[in-house]
Design a protein around this motif. Structure first.
Motif, PDB file in Angstrom:
ATOM      1  N   LEU A  96      -3.092  -5.810   6.235  1.00 37.80           N
ATOM      2  CA  LEU A  96      -1.918  -5.928   7.098  1.00 37.80           C
ATOM      3  C   LEU A  96      -2.322  -6.315   8.518  1.00 37.80           C
ATOM      4  O   LEU A  96      -1.681  -7.158   9.154  1.00 37.80           O
ATOM      5  CB  LEU A  96      -1.141  -4.606   7.118  1.00 37.80           C
ATOM      6  CG  LEU A  96      -0.420  -4.207   5.833  1.00 37.80           C
ATOM      7  CD1 LEU A  96       0.083  -2.771   5.935  1.00 37.80           C
ATOM      8  CD2 LEU A  96       0.745  -5.160   5.545  1.00 37.80           C
ATOM      9  N   ARG A 101       0.321  -8.332  10.824  1.00 38.86           N
ATOM     10  CA  ARG A 101       1.519  -7.501  10.672  1.00 38.86           C
ATOM     11  C   ARG A 101       1.567  -6.383  11.712  1.00 38.86           C
ATOM     12  O   ARG A 101       2.649  -5.949  12.112  1.00 38.86           O
ATOM     13  CB  ARG A 101       1.564  -6.909   9.265  1.00 38.86           C
ATOM     14  CG  ARG A 101       1.668  -7.933   8.154  1.00 38.86           C
ATOM     15  CD  ARG A 101       3.007  -8.635   8.180  1.00 38.86           C
ATOM     16  NE  ARG A 101       3.161  -9.560   7.063  1.00 38.86           N
ATOM     17  CZ  ARG A 101       4.290 -10.218   6.792  1.00 38.86           C
ATOM     18  NH1 ARG A 101       5.340 -10.052   7.579  1.00 38.86           N
ATOM     19  NH2 ARG A 101       4.358 -11.044   5.774  1.00 38.86           N
ATOM     20  N   GLU A 126       6.664   3.203  13.558  1.00 39.94           N
ATOM     21  CA  GLU A 126       7.840   2.334  13.590  1.00 39.94           C
ATOM     22  C   GLU A 126       7.722   1.227  12.552  1.00 39.94           C
ATOM     23  O   GLU A 126       8.700   0.886  11.872  1.00 39.94           O
ATOM     24  CB  GLU A 126       8.000   1.737  14.996  1.00 39.94           C
ATOM     25  CG  GLU A 126       8.371   2.763  16.059  1.00 39.94           C
ATOM     26  CD  GLU A 126       8.302   2.178  17.458  1.00 39.94           C
ATOM     27  OE1 GLU A 126       7.995   0.956  17.591  1.00 39.94           O
ATOM     28  OE2 GLU A 126       8.562   2.919  18.414  1.00 39.94           O
ATOM     29  N   PHE A 127       6.517   0.660  12.411  1.00 38.00           N
ATOM     30  CA  PHE A 127       6.312  -0.402  11.434  1.00 38.00           C
ATOM     31  C   PHE A 127       6.533   0.123  10.015  1.00 38.00           C
ATOM     32  O   PHE A 127       7.184  -0.534   9.185  1.00 38.00           O
ATOM     33  CB  PHE A 127       4.902  -0.971  11.568  1.00 38.00           C
ATOM     34  CG  PHE A 127       4.542  -1.954  10.490  1.00 38.00           C
ATOM     35  CD1 PHE A 127       4.951  -3.277  10.582  1.00 38.00           C
ATOM     36  CD2 PHE A 127       3.801  -1.562   9.379  1.00 38.00           C
ATOM     37  CE1 PHE A 127       4.639  -4.189   9.581  1.00 38.00           C
ATOM     38  CE2 PHE A 127       3.477  -2.469   8.382  1.00 38.00           C
ATOM     39  CZ  PHE A 127       3.897  -3.788   8.494  1.00 38.00           C
ATOM     40  N   ARG A 130      10.126   0.455   9.359  1.00 36.39           N
ATOM     41  CA  ARG A 130      10.852  -0.818   9.386  1.00 36.39           C
ATOM     42  C   ARG A 130      10.512  -1.719   8.206  1.00 36.39           C
ATOM     43  O   ARG A 130      11.346  -2.490   7.736  1.00 36.39           O
ATOM     44  CB  ARG A 130      10.526  -1.535  10.695  1.00 36.39           C
ATOM     45  CG  ARG A 130      11.309  -2.820  10.942  1.00 36.39           C
ATOM     46  CD  ARG A 130      10.968  -3.415  12.289  1.00 36.39           C
ATOM     47  NE  ARG A 130       9.595  -3.911  12.351  1.00 36.39           N
ATOM     48  CZ  ARG A 130       8.627  -3.363  13.065  1.00 36.39           C
ATOM     49  NH1 ARG A 130       8.858  -2.279  13.780  1.00 36.39           N
ATOM     50  NH2 ARG A 130       7.406  -3.869  13.070  1.00 36.39           N
ATOM     51  N   GLU A 131       9.264  -1.635   7.712  1.00 30.57           N
ATOM     52  CA  GLU A 131       8.789  -2.554   6.674  1.00 30.57           C
ATOM     53  C   GLU A 131       8.199  -1.793   5.483  1.00 30.57           C
ATOM     54  O   GLU A 131       7.047  -2.008   5.094  1.00 30.57           O
ATOM     55  CB  GLU A 131       7.718  -3.489   7.252  1.00 30.57           C
ATOM     56  CG  GLU A 131       8.175  -4.318   8.429  1.00 30.57           C
ATOM     57  CD  GLU A 131       9.059  -5.481   8.004  1.00 30.57           C
ATOM     58  OE1 GLU A 131       9.278  -5.648   6.775  1.00 30.57           O
ATOM     59  OE2 GLU A 131       9.519  -6.216   8.871  1.00 30.57           O
ATOM     60  N   PRO A 132       8.974  -0.935   4.836  1.00 34.80           N
ATOM     61  CA  PRO A 132       8.406  -0.144   3.725  1.00 34.80           C
ATOM     62  C   PRO A 132       7.931  -1.020   2.569  1.00 34.80           C
ATOM     63  O   PRO A 132       6.994  -0.646   1.860  1.00 34.80           O
ATOM     64  CB  PRO A 132       9.563   0.772   3.318  1.00 34.80           C
ATOM     65  CG  PRO A 132      10.800   0.065   3.798  1.00 34.80           C
ATOM     66  CD  PRO A 132      10.398  -0.612   5.053  1.00 34.80           C
ATOM     67  N   ALA A 133       8.537  -2.180   2.383  1.00 37.01           N
ATOM     68  CA  ALA A 133       8.153  -3.034   1.263  1.00 37.01           C
ATOM     69  C   ALA A 133       6.731  -3.552   1.409  1.00 37.01           C
ATOM     70  O   ALA A 133       6.070  -3.831   0.394  1.00 37.01           O
ATOM     71  CB  ALA A 133       9.128  -4.212   1.147  1.00 37.01           C
ATOM     72  N   LEU A 134       6.248  -3.696   2.634  1.00 41.03           N
ATOM     73  CA  LEU A 134       4.892  -4.192   2.851  1.00 41.03           C
ATOM     74  C   LEU A 134       3.833  -3.133   2.572  1.00 41.03           C
ATOM     75  O   LEU A 134       2.644  -3.452   2.508  1.00 41.03           O
ATOM     76  CB  LEU A 134       4.739  -4.707   4.288  1.00 41.03           C
ATOM     77  CG  LEU A 134       5.521  -5.972   4.625  1.00 41.03           C
ATOM     78  CD1 LEU A 134       5.354  -6.311   6.101  1.00 41.03           C
ATOM     79  CD2 LEU A 134       5.059  -7.139   3.758  1.00 41.03           C
ATOM     80  N   PRO A 140       3.135 -10.511   0.264  1.00 39.47           N
ATOM     81  CA  PRO A 140       3.980 -11.705   0.260  1.00 39.47           C
ATOM     82  C   PRO A 140       3.123 -12.969   0.274  1.00 39.47           C
ATOM     83  O   PRO A 140       1.945 -12.923   0.649  1.00 39.47           O
ATOM     84  CB  PRO A 140       4.803 -11.559   1.548  1.00 39.47           C
ATOM     85  CG  PRO A 140       4.034 -10.624   2.407  1.00 39.47           C
ATOM     86  CD  PRO A 140       3.300  -9.707   1.488  1.00 39.47           C
ATOM     87  N   ASP A 143       0.969 -13.853   3.345  1.00 38.37           N
ATOM     88  CA  ASP A 143      -0.187 -12.984   3.529  1.00 38.37           C
ATOM     89  C   ASP A 143      -1.292 -13.340   2.539  1.00 38.37           C
ATOM     90  O   ASP A 143      -2.483 -13.336   2.886  1.00 38.37           O
ATOM     91  CB  ASP A 143       0.210 -11.517   3.369  1.00 38.37           C
ATOM     92  CG  ASP A 143       0.997 -10.991   4.557  1.00 38.37           C
ATOM     93  OD1 ASP A 143       1.468 -11.824   5.362  1.00 38.37           O
ATOM     94  OD2 ASP A 143       1.148  -9.768   4.690  1.00 38.37           O
TER      95      ASP A 143
END
Length: 262
Positions: A96, A101, A126-127, A130-134, A140, A143
């Motif tokens: 990441l 990221r 915060e990340f 905000r971006e639990p899928a990552l 993706p 990446d």
């Protein structure tokens, strides 16, 4: 003092050690707070040491949640602790970070002369929210392409953040130009600023290395490389930005009749 005039009030200032103590921070945490604009340093002492106005310390102390909230905002972690706090493996966190990221806020050089990147714990939280899928499943496509190319965006992302924070701390066009010039390798700077006198001026106004920059020559050489732009498109961006800043600085000099910050 002239006759009939009252006493001249001089704003009280304190040194870095005293300021850190009053704010409940370590010196490194105070340096990070200054870097991030959370605490505003005053004019430096003649020795170059940082000074802080009493009024500024009072302002920070009045903030909601002081001092715990301030300490949490400046808390940094390395990759292993970052991965644990986000509930991912160290390998996934490194991916990441390498893919841009998350952005480092600082670095240190370990005894093996390897760069150890530091991250703001609050930003990582915060990340993750905000971006639990990552944090789960496959990476993706963009990446995966970066991983296959063995890209590492950490140095570039850190430089961008570092330069941005420095630019926020001054409105003077010569000082802003000096910040941008400090990121360019010598050969690029000579092409962008052919006037040797201007290069000398910009060097004199260059910002100091970040807090914690190593003093040992071998480690300092590794860290110094992080301060210079490298990819061609990044070099072009800083050269263009420097040329724009210099145009404003030169216009100021024409107006004031003096070369340098006013």
């Amino acid at each position: 003092m002239t006759a009939g005039s009252g006493p001249v009030e001089v704003a009280e200032v304190v040194g870095g050690a005293r300021a850190a103590e009053e704010l409940g921070l370590r010196r490194s945490e105070l340096a990070r707070a200054v870097q991030l604009g959370m605490v505003r340093a005053g004019p430096c002492a003649s020795s170059g040491a940082a000074r802080f106005a009493r009024a500024e310390l009072d302002r920070v102390r009045r903030a909601e949640g002081f001092p715990d909230a301030l300490r949490e905002r400046v808390r940094t972690v390395g990759a292993a602790e970052a991965a644990g706090s986000m509930g991912v493996s160290p390998g996934r966190f490194t991916r990441l970070a390498r893919c841009g990221r998350v952005t480092p806020v600082g670095y240190r050089i370990n005894r093996y002369r390897a760069v150890v990147w530091l991250y703001l714990a609050a930003e990582l939280a915060e990340f993750a929210a905000r971006e639990p899928a990552l944090l789960r499943g496959s990476a993706p496509p963009q990446d995966r392409a970066l991983v296959e190319a063995r890209a590492d965006l950490r140095p570039r992302r850190w430089r961008g953040r570092h330069v941005g924070l420095l630019l926020r701390r001054t409105a003077d066009p010569w000082e802003r130009a000096a910040v941008l010039a400090s990121v360019l390798p010598e050969a690029e700077l000579e092409q962008a600023v052919p006037d040797r006198a201007e290069r000398i001026l910009l060097a004199g106004l260059a910002p100091p290395p970040p807090y914690g920059h190593p003093q040992v020559p071998a480690a300092a050489a590794v860290a110094s490389a992080l301060l210079r732009a490298e990819p061609p498109d990044e070099l072009r961006w800083y050269r263009t930005s420097l040329e724009f800043a210099l145009a404003g600085a030169r216009d100021q000099s024409k107006t004031t009749g003096e070369r340098g910050p006013t």
